[in-house]
Every structure is written in C-alpha cells, then in structure tokens.
Design a protein around this motif. Sequence first.
Motif, mmCIF file in Angstrom:
data_model
loop_
_atom_site.group_PDB
_atom_site.id
_atom_site.type_symbol
_atom_site.label_atom_id
_atom_site.label_comp_id
_atom_site.label_asym_id
_atom_site.label_seq_id
_atom_site.Cartn_x
_atom_site.Cartn_y
_atom_site.Cartn_z
ATOM 1 N N HIS A 78 2.414 -22.044 -37.299
ATOM 2 C CA HIS A 78 1.371 -21.028 -37.538
ATOM 3 C C HIS A 78 1.727 -19.696 -36.879
ATOM 4 C CE1 HIS A 78 -2.587 -19.199 -37.648
ATOM 5 N NE2 HIS A 78 -2.707 -19.275 -36.349
ATOM 6 N N HIS A 115 -2.592 -22.867 -29.612
ATOM 7 C CA HIS A 115 -1.785 -21.651 -29.804
ATOM 8 C C HIS A 115 -2.486 -20.442 -29.208
ATOM 9 C CE1 HIS A 115 -4.414 -21.521 -33.344
ATOM 10 N NE2 HIS A 115 -4.127 -20.235 -33.469
ATOM 11 N N HIS A 161 -3.706 -17.403 -30.323
ATOM 12 C CA HIS A 161 -4.665 -16.453 -30.898
ATOM 13 C C HIS A 161 -5.969 -16.494 -30.096
ATOM 14 C CE1 HIS A 161 -2.466 -16.445 -34.986
ATOM 15 N NE2 HIS A 161 -2.324 -15.261 -34.416
ATOM 16 N N ASP A 176 -4.385 -24.570 -36.068
ATOM 17 C CA ASP A 176 -4.184 -23.709 -37.236
ATOM 18 C C ASP A 176 -2.819 -24.079 -37.788
ATOM 19 O OD1 ASP A 176 -6.545 -22.553 -36.515
ATOM 20 O OD2 ASP A 176 -5.764 -20.523 -36.262
HETATM 21 ZN ZN LIG Z 1 -4.498 -18.880 -35.200
#
Ligand SMILES: [Zn+2]
Length: 509
Positions: free
Chosen positions: A182, A96, A98, A203
Amino acid sequence: MMNRREFIGSAAALAGTSWLAAAQTPGPAPAPGTKPKLTFYGSTQQVSGSCHILETSKGLFIVDCGLFYADLPNHDDENREFPFDPKEVKALFLTHAHVDHNGRLPLLYEKGFRGKIYTTDCSRDITEVMLLMSFGVAEGSGEVPLFSKEAIEKTLDQVEAVPYNAKLERHGLTFRFTDAGHMLGSAMVEIWVDGVKLLYSGDMGPDHSPILCKPTQHYGADVVLVESTYGPVARDNISYEDFGKRVQKVIAGGGSVLLPAFAVHKTQALVYILHKLMADGIVDRKVPIYSDSATAHKVTGIYNRYRDYHDPEARKFGELFYRHRYQEPRPDESLKSHGEEPAIYISTSGMLDHATAPKHLYLMANDPKNAVFLVGYQSPSSVGAKVQSGEKKIEIPWEERGPDGFRREMRETEIKLSVEKVSGFSSHARGQQILEWLAGFKSIGEVCVVHGEAEKAKGLAEAISKMGIKAVAPTRDYTVTPSGDRVKPGPVPRLAAPKQPQALDPVDK
Ligand SMILES: [Zn+2]
C-alpha cells in the motif's frame, strides 16, 4: 451518529466486565481458554480513524490508532477520547504510516499507554515525518494540537521495529507482519491467540503499484479484516506509457506540467515512473523535475533507504529518484523557475487547496501551453475539483507562513492551461482484486469489511458473501468472537466498472 459520551457508554456496556469497561473501572481479562473478542471502533462504514480492539486471555491489544478526519461530525471530540483505558493496552500493532492509522499514537501515550508499538522500520521512520507534519499543520493553523511534541518522541521510543515474514512471540501471542503493498513499509498483521488466527490486512495496495511489492497472499484465517475504499468495483486500467506521452506532448509544445500530489508515496511513485519513462525514451530526460515539498523530500529519502522493500522491477532499475535533472528545491526556488524552460513540478497539496501546488497553478494557469495532470482524488469542495470540472474562473489560495501562523488570500485567475486526469496512481486495491485475494484462501472464517463509506463497505461485504463466506461491514460497536469454523471460498463474482468516474485515492490525505 452517537456523541462521544453515548459512544463510550455503549462500548463499555457492550463489553460488560471486559477490558473495554476499563475506561471507567478496570475489569478482568477474559479467562484463559476463552476465544478472543474483536470490537470495532474506527473506520467502520467510513474511512478514517482506523483502530481495532482485541481482547484476549493475554490482555488487551490494539491494531492501529488513526485520526478521524474532519468530514465526520464530532471528529474533534472523537479524536480526543478512547473507548478503552490506554493504560491497559499491552501492545499496539501498526499496519502503516498514514495518519488515519497512526495519527493518535502520541495521544495514546499521553493518556497512559506504555506498551510496545510493533511496526516495520520503514513505517516507524515515515510515522515520525507524518506525526511531526500533522503537529506542525495544527500549530500553524492556530488549532489546539491533539498532543505535545514531546509525546511524538515518546511514541517513537515505544516502537519495536519488526521484520517482514517472521513469526514473533510476545505477550503470550504470536504475530507476523507481511507486505500489504500500500505504501513502503505497509503491512498486514497476522495474530495467533487463544486457539484462533486473526488477519488484519490493513490498507491493501493495487497489485501494480510502482515501487511496491504485491500484497501478500494469505491462505487461512478465522477472521479477516479487509478495506473497502473503492467498494465493489472492477479493476482500473493503467497505462503509464499513455501518461508519459501526454506529459511529453506538453513539454514538446514548450509548456510545463504540474502534478499536484500527496507527499507520501504518490510523489515517489511519480518521480520513479517519470524516470522510467525517460529511460524508455518516452519523456525527454533533459527536462527538470522539481519536487518542492519538504515532507516529500524526507519521505523520498526514506524510500531511497529501504531499497530491500522495493519490488524486483524497481530494484533492477537502480537509482529510483536522484537521477537526471531531478531536484528538491524549496518552494520559493521552484516558483521562481517558471518561465525559464519547460519543467515538471510535483507539489503538494494533491487537491490544490494548500501549500505550493496552488501557487504553481496560479503562475501557470494563463498559458494554454501548460497542463495540470490530476493524479489523485479531488474532493467535491476542493480547488482541484473545480479545475477538473472545467470551471474557467477560479479562486486560488495563496498561503504564506508568518510568525502568527498561515496567512491565506484567495487570488482569482482564468484557467487557460489544459487539464488532464490520470488514473493508475492509487494506493488502494479495488473490490475485484480483494475478492480474488480472498479466493486464494484455502480456508476462511468471517470477513469484516472496514475502511470504506457505508455503501462501499456493505457492497463489498455482499459481494464476498456471494463466495459463500460470512461477511459483514461492522458498525462501530460490532463484536466478533471467532467460532473457529472455516469454509473454502467459492467462485469470484465479476464486478462491474463504477457508473461514475471513480475517485482515485479518497483517503490518504
Ligand atoms: Zn493508508
């Protein structure tokens, strides 16, 4: 903690003649027919720098390539080195967008990685926003950026966007992305190679996240990686209706509401929930909602584009963001609107340390009719933590961006506005949910608990062990060679609520 040189040395020694030794001299890949080997590197007994190394007979693969955060000793040195030769990496799987999962991808390119990056189309688009934002922040604060702006473009060129739920064959291995719930576009990655199956669950979101689908239930794997941001604790209680009533009370009393929030996911979740509360008649739909972070505007646009990934409830709701009096002004415009009429301001940063949110606080602090709702984690040294703890005189940062970067002054003010804490907007599953998710497996090998502080990771591993599953919280040089033995998970232990009020979202800075 080892310094960088000791770490690279120990990782290479640990790897013997394998790919990891390639940091000094390239070595041969494991022979065909041998089991793959996982080596743990980032997010081991701490939350940042997610990066997992997978050596197989088909070559070297990496899952995630995130930034180490500044709370770690030597983080700057750590961020600039890899314990493997990036040129040898065949491909990378990105769970993902982030920055603690993707923040070093351009550096990997600069150090010679030319393979594919597999991720979802939505994660690719948000990754572009995040990498440019983190480059801009480093440049603005006078730091030496980790990588060049050109490397960001090259990194994005390496991405091959993959659909959810499709088994794909590349490089002699099979993989599949499934929804992790997430943030929009987030994924778990299953990899089948050398006769075993690995599952990187990334996550994992709570199963009640606004906009997002629930994390995908899986049923079997030889090795499973799970996160432990919250550690072994019970689920939290959420009432969006209660949140709405508290917001409306402030508005009805003639005050304005400040929601300091991270630009990615938290802002979009808040806008959507507020619109739902307006549709339900709980919050007055004539109240303007200002979202004034340029990064948030871009991400909201991306969230709006990928409607197919929204959960059924959000899809049924129709227009999630651009309705009623929702506006996306520049910060100077939204700051000017104070005093005109009661309004809701969603602004960065989430801990009131940077950007526009502290300016709103400064302008709102003296009026007891106003309120600030703290919807995210406030780290102990943050302005948000001081506000939360009830301090009445606070120094608030006021930043201006000039030709030479950020200029920052501290302005003291008295806090007369009301301070409210809200749970339910976290992006991470609590331990109880992770145990229940693991209990859904029909057969499982070893579980490796990552992405949590030492106590939380070890505590969750201990709770998983009680289900009869082999579980560890790996340290940095831990390796796993899957045995292929699996068990059926036993009953789920019931975890207690945390003794201290739980941090809400400790990692997604
Ligand atoms: Zn994350």
